[in-house]
Scaffold this motif. Sequence first.
Motif, PDB file in Angstrom:
ATOM      1  N   ILE A 214       8.929   2.946  -5.151  1.00 20.34           N
ATOM      2  CA  ILE A 214       9.969   2.234  -5.892  1.00 20.34           C
ATOM      3  C   ILE A 214      11.202   3.116  -6.061  1.00 20.34           C
ATOM      4  CG2 ILE A 214      10.551   1.213  -8.133  1.00 20.34           C
ATOM      5  CD1 ILE A 214       7.626   0.287  -8.310  1.00 20.34           C
ATOM      6  N   ALA A 215      10.986   4.414  -6.329  1.00 24.88           N
ATOM      7  CA  ALA A 215      12.120   5.340  -6.454  1.00 24.88           C
ATOM      8  C   ALA A 215      12.906   5.420  -5.153  1.00 24.88           C
ATOM      9  CB  ALA A 215      11.618   6.722  -6.861  1.00 24.88           C
ATOM     10  N   GLY A 216      12.204   5.412  -4.013  1.00 22.06           N
ATOM     11  CA  GLY A 216      12.891   5.430  -2.726  1.00 22.06           C
ATOM     12  C   GLY A 216      13.796   4.230  -2.550  1.00 22.06           C
ATOM     13  N   ALA A 217      13.354   3.069  -3.067  1.00 21.76           N
ATOM     14  CA  ALA A 217      14.207   1.875  -3.022  1.00 21.76           C
ATOM     15  C   ALA A 217      15.370   2.006  -3.988  1.00 21.76           C
ATOM     16  CB  ALA A 217      13.375   0.635  -3.344  1.00 21.76           C
ATOM     17  N   LEU A 218      15.119   2.508  -5.204  1.00 24.71           N
ATOM     18  CA  LEU A 218      16.169   2.612  -6.216  1.00 24.71           C
ATOM     19  C   LEU A 218      17.246   3.616  -5.824  1.00 24.71           C
ATOM     20  CD1 LEU A 218      14.033   2.596  -9.494  1.00 24.71           C
ATOM     21  CD2 LEU A 218      15.241   0.685  -8.436  1.00 24.71           C
ATOM     22  N   ALA A 219      16.891   4.612  -5.021  1.00 24.55           N
ATOM     23  CA  ALA A 219      17.873   5.623  -4.601  1.00 24.55           C
ATOM     24  C   ALA A 219      19.016   5.009  -3.812  1.00 24.55           C
ATOM     25  CB  ALA A 219      17.181   6.707  -3.776  1.00 24.55           C
ATOM     26  N   LEU A 220      18.807   3.817  -3.256  1.00 25.21           N
ATOM     27  CA  LEU A 220      19.851   3.136  -2.477  1.00 25.21           C
ATOM     28  C   LEU A 220      20.657   2.168  -3.329  1.00 25.21           C
ATOM     29  CD1 LEU A 220      17.780   2.465   0.766  1.00 25.21           C
ATOM     30  CD2 LEU A 220      19.574   4.162   0.417  1.00 25.21           C
ATOM     31  N   GLU A 221      20.359   2.092  -4.626  1.00 28.08           N
ATOM     32  CA  GLU A 221      21.072   1.238  -5.570  1.00 28.08           C
ATOM     33  C   GLU A 221      21.122  -0.216  -5.115  1.00 28.08           C
ATOM     34  OE1 GLU A 221      24.873   3.064  -6.006  1.00 28.08           O
ATOM     35  OE2 GLU A 221      24.075   4.860  -6.977  1.00 28.08           O
ATOM     36  N   PRO A 222      19.964  -0.819  -4.875  1.00 26.25           N
ATOM     37  CA  PRO A 222      19.937  -2.222  -4.436  1.00 26.25           C
ATOM     38  C   PRO A 222      20.191  -3.165  -5.609  1.00 26.25           C
ATOM     39  CG  PRO A 222      17.719  -1.455  -4.798  1.00 26.25           C
ATOM     40  CD  PRO A 222      18.618  -0.267  -5.050  1.00 26.25           C
TER      41      PRO A 222
ATOM     42  N   GLU B  18      11.542  14.610  -0.214  1.00 23.79           N
ATOM     43  CA  GLU B  18      11.898  14.140   1.123  1.00 23.79           C
ATOM     44  C   GLU B  18      11.726  12.625   1.244  1.00 23.79           C
ATOM     45  OE1 GLU B  18      13.139  15.883   3.731  1.00 23.79           O
ATOM     46  OE2 GLU B  18      13.332  17.565   2.341  1.00 23.79           O
ATOM     47  N   SER B  19      10.672  12.084   0.640  1.00 20.46           N
ATOM     48  CA  SER B  19      10.425  10.645   0.735  1.00 20.46           C
ATOM     49  C   SER B  19      11.546   9.842   0.081  1.00 20.46           C
ATOM     50  CB  SER B  19       9.089  10.296   0.078  1.00 20.46           C
ATOM     51  OG  SER B  19       8.011  10.884   0.774  1.00 20.46           O
ATOM     52  N   VAL B  20      12.009  10.283  -1.087  1.00 18.78           N
ATOM     53  CA  VAL B  20      13.052   9.551  -1.806  1.00 18.78           C
ATOM     54  C   VAL B  20      14.416   9.789  -1.178  1.00 18.78           C
ATOM     55  CG1 VAL B  20      14.172   9.228  -4.050  1.00 18.78           C
ATOM     56  CG2 VAL B  20      11.699   9.625  -3.933  1.00 18.78           C
ATOM     57  N   ALA B  21      14.629  10.985  -0.624  1.00 19.96           N
ATOM     58  CA  ALA B  21      15.943  11.320  -0.038  1.00 19.96           C
ATOM     59  C   ALA B  21      16.145  10.689   1.334  1.00 19.96           C
ATOM     60  CB  ALA B  21      16.090  12.833   0.067  1.00 19.96           C
ATOM     61  N   GLU B  22      15.062  10.229   1.972  1.00 20.64           N
ATOM     62  CA  GLU B  22      15.175   9.725   3.337  1.00 20.64           C
ATOM     63  C   GLU B  22      16.143   8.545   3.444  1.00 20.64           C
ATOM     64  OE1 GLU B  22      12.236   8.387   7.015  1.00 20.64           O
ATOM     65  OE2 GLU B  22      11.492   8.363   4.945  1.00 20.64           O
ATOM     66  N   GLY B  23      16.035   7.575   2.533  1.00 21.91           N
ATOM     67  CA  GLY B  23      16.909   6.409   2.587  1.00 21.91           C
ATOM     68  C   GLY B  23      18.384   6.757   2.446  1.00 21.91           C
ATOM     69  N   PRO B  24      18.781   7.509   1.397  1.00 22.13           N
ATOM     70  CA  PRO B  24      20.191   7.901   1.265  1.00 22.13           C
ATOM     71  C   PRO B  24      20.715   8.655   2.482  1.00 22.13           C
ATOM     72  CG  PRO B  24      19.038   8.255  -0.807  1.00 22.13           C
ATOM     73  CD  PRO B  24      18.006   7.862   0.195  1.00 22.13           C
TER      74      PRO B  24
ATOM     75  N   ASP C 205       0.845  -1.198   0.000  1.00 22.00           N
ATOM     76  CA  ASP C 205       0.000   0.000   0.000  1.00 22.00           C
ATOM     77  C   ASP C 205       0.875   1.242   0.000  1.00 22.00           C
ATOM     78  OD1 ASP C 205      -1.870   1.935   0.273  1.00 22.00           O
ATOM     79  OD2 ASP C 205      -2.646   1.277   2.205  1.00 22.00           O
ATOM     80  N   PRO C 206       1.024   1.936  -1.132  1.00 23.64           N
ATOM     81  CA  PRO C 206       1.887   3.113  -1.162  1.00 23.64           C
ATOM     82  C   PRO C 206       1.378   4.242  -0.281  1.00 23.64           C
ATOM     83  CG  PRO C 206       0.635   2.926  -3.211  1.00 23.64           C
ATOM     84  CD  PRO C 206       0.408   1.670  -2.439  1.00 23.64           C
ATOM     85  N   SER C 207       0.075   4.291  -0.043  1.00 24.74           N
ATOM     86  CA  SER C 207      -0.473   5.367   0.792  1.00 24.74           C
ATOM     87  C   SER C 207       0.042   5.273   2.222  1.00 24.74           C
ATOM     88  CB  SER C 207      -2.008   5.320   0.782  1.00 24.74           C
ATOM     89  OG  SER C 207      -2.500   5.519  -0.521  1.00 24.74           O
ATOM     90  N   SER C 208       0.151   4.043   2.738  1.00 18.61           N
ATOM     91  CA  SER C 208       0.658   3.875   4.105  1.00 18.61           C
ATOM     92  C   SER C 208       2.178   3.880   4.156  1.00 18.61           C
ATOM     93  CB  SER C 208       0.122   2.570   4.703  1.00 18.61           C
ATOM     94  OG  SER C 208       0.566   1.454   3.956  1.00 18.61           O
ATOM     95  N   ALA C 209       2.835   3.639   3.019  1.00 15.32           N
ATOM     96  CA  ALA C 209       4.296   3.607   2.992  1.00 15.32           C
ATOM     97  C   ALA C 209       4.904   4.997   2.948  1.00 15.32           C
ATOM     98  CB  ALA C 209       4.779   2.798   1.789  1.00 15.32           C
ATOM     99  N   LEU C 210       4.127   6.000   2.516  1.00 12.46           N
ATOM    100  CA  LEU C 210       4.638   7.360   2.384  1.00 12.46           C
ATOM    101  C   LEU C 210       4.102   8.236   3.513  1.00 12.46           C
ATOM    102  CD1 LEU C 210       4.138   7.858  -1.462  1.00 12.46           C
ATOM    103  CD2 LEU C 210       6.292   7.396  -0.269  1.00 12.46           C
ATOM    104  N   ASN C 211       4.989   9.081   4.062  1.00 11.49           N
ATOM    105  CA  ASN C 211       4.580  10.044   5.070  1.00 11.49           C
ATOM    106  C   ASN C 211       3.748  11.132   4.391  1.00 11.49           C
ATOM    107  OD1 ASN C 211       4.467  12.259   6.924  1.00 11.49           O
ATOM    108  ND2 ASN C 211       6.284  11.477   7.964  1.00 11.49           N
ATOM    109  N   PRO C 212       2.492  11.335   4.824  1.00 15.77           N
ATOM    110  CA  PRO C 212       1.636  12.308   4.126  1.00 15.77           C
ATOM    111  C   PRO C 212       2.143  13.741   4.200  1.00 15.77           C
ATOM    112  CG  PRO C 212       0.603  11.578   6.175  1.00 15.77           C
ATOM    113  CD  PRO C 212       1.801  10.700   5.962  1.00 15.77           C
TER     114      PRO C 212
END
Length: 567
Positions: free
Chosen positions: A466-474, A414-420, A401-408
């Motif tokens: 998915i972009a948030g995951a890809l930002a970490l180059e898995p 900010e969502s994509v930059a959080e992981g890096p 569920d992307p709605s629950s995975a993202l901080n509203p």
Amino acid sequence: MTSPPPLLELRNLGVTYRSAAGDVHAVRGVDLTLDKGETLGIAGESGSGKSTVAASVLRLLPKSATVTGEVLLDGENVADMRWGRLRAVRWSEAAVVFQGAMHALNPVQRIGRQIAEPIRLHGTVAGDAADPSEAPGESGAPAGHTAPSEAEVDARVRELLAQVDLPPSKARSYPHELSGGQKQRVMIAMALACRPRLLIADEPTTALDVVVQAQVLDLLGGLVAEQGIGLMFITHDLSVLASTCRRIAVMYRGEVVESGAAKDVIAAPGHEHTKALAGAFPTVGDPLSRYAPATTAPLPETTGPDPEAPVLLSARDLRVHFRDRTGATVPAVAGVDLDVRAGEIVALVGQSGSGKTTLARTLLGLQRPTSGSVRHDGEPLPTSTSALRAYRRRVQLVLQDPSSALNPRHTVYESVAEGPRIHGLDGDERERVVAALEAAELRPAEDFLPRLPHELSGGQRQRVVIAGALALEPDVLVADEPVASLDASVRGEILGLLLRLRARLGLAGLVITHDLGLAWNIADRVAVMYRGELVEVGDVEQVLLRPQHDYTRSLLDALPAATADDR
């Protein structure tokens, strides 16, 4: 002799919502009829107006809605009903089974009490429903009717549980103690409590596995055949409607663009939107849909992994045990061996409760195994906090569920930059975020950076995840039901994206799903899980076309049939 009016008739129905941006015409000029003992399916994507049509039947629309045209229930205009009459009609003549039973039930009340609530409210336990024309008294039951005794209520609750094929003991259970399919059955029992003649089912099988879905569909079909109720079934999945409903109406942008007998609409769709809906849920075994989900973007010409590719993620004799309330050991994962190779997509399929999510959590290092081993790129799964953090950068999770995975409150940036940031990655942060969004095919990326989740469509939100995951180059993506909550056309776009990521970046994928069509669409191999064990593993064609295990055959047998001529 005048023939009786239809059970439900919509005449030139229109619904307009007032908003800050102006009027939104959600439904326009809809004409539909449904007789007693008939089944009518309404298909369409989110925003097509199908749920608005359902809500208009019982005046469940918000105050911002303006309704034109007529909604006639047994010839009586719902718009003209006084509040007392409408209140009684909502249970005794027509009832709704809403989507998402896990959210619709009160988590702190036992199941039996929740089923009994409409019975106590309307004062009906046996025989015909109370006369809904009578005004309700102070108790909420129609005036002139004696409130049912506790013994009568308990007997009716047991009867309803049996009707939806649940044991009487479930009346003492809380919602969290039931499976998804059992919760949906409870919602159906509640809707049937006052013996309505019209049942409106709004996406009642979304996110259910194929076996439970088949059980719910059989239950609804049986109610129509045995009790002669009228059923309006709403979903975006044409294959479900084909096996459940005799007639189908397809909605697009607020209008009915195609309608007719289910077998005709499915076999020879005339409207482009109907064709898109039909193509989004492929038939297992159809060679044209192999590696070809419905998508507008080009797919890679070469498909399939290199058989000699190295194993990136593996499990050997993996076991995970839990303890139940009595202290007994429950084996959630029971001796699993599984490999995921570089550039390979493996579909892990099975019913709810089969252990597939526990297996995935263990592979991600989120659940400690009881015994056995997990290896990534040949190295054992680390145990220290810092080493696990580094591991999870390489093996990334994409939630259902992307709605629950993202901080509203967080922008896309900010969502994509959080992981890096958490992993302290070097380099220009903005460049990394933009590159990840471009890789997830959110283009131009700069247009999305300042947006908040509520400003995005469901498919766009999933691409941000998915972009948030890809930002970490898995090198491995573990995707847990990545399209279960998405519309039909968006489903194809996300599946196509996973195939393109595999081709461009060499990403491996472990896709957890109950959708065998998804496995046929994009997977190279299938692993079938049952009661904690992998009962069958092999190439997609081998497992889905020539299954060896009885459980795999049962999953395939539970797929929706082509037509519902017997309904």
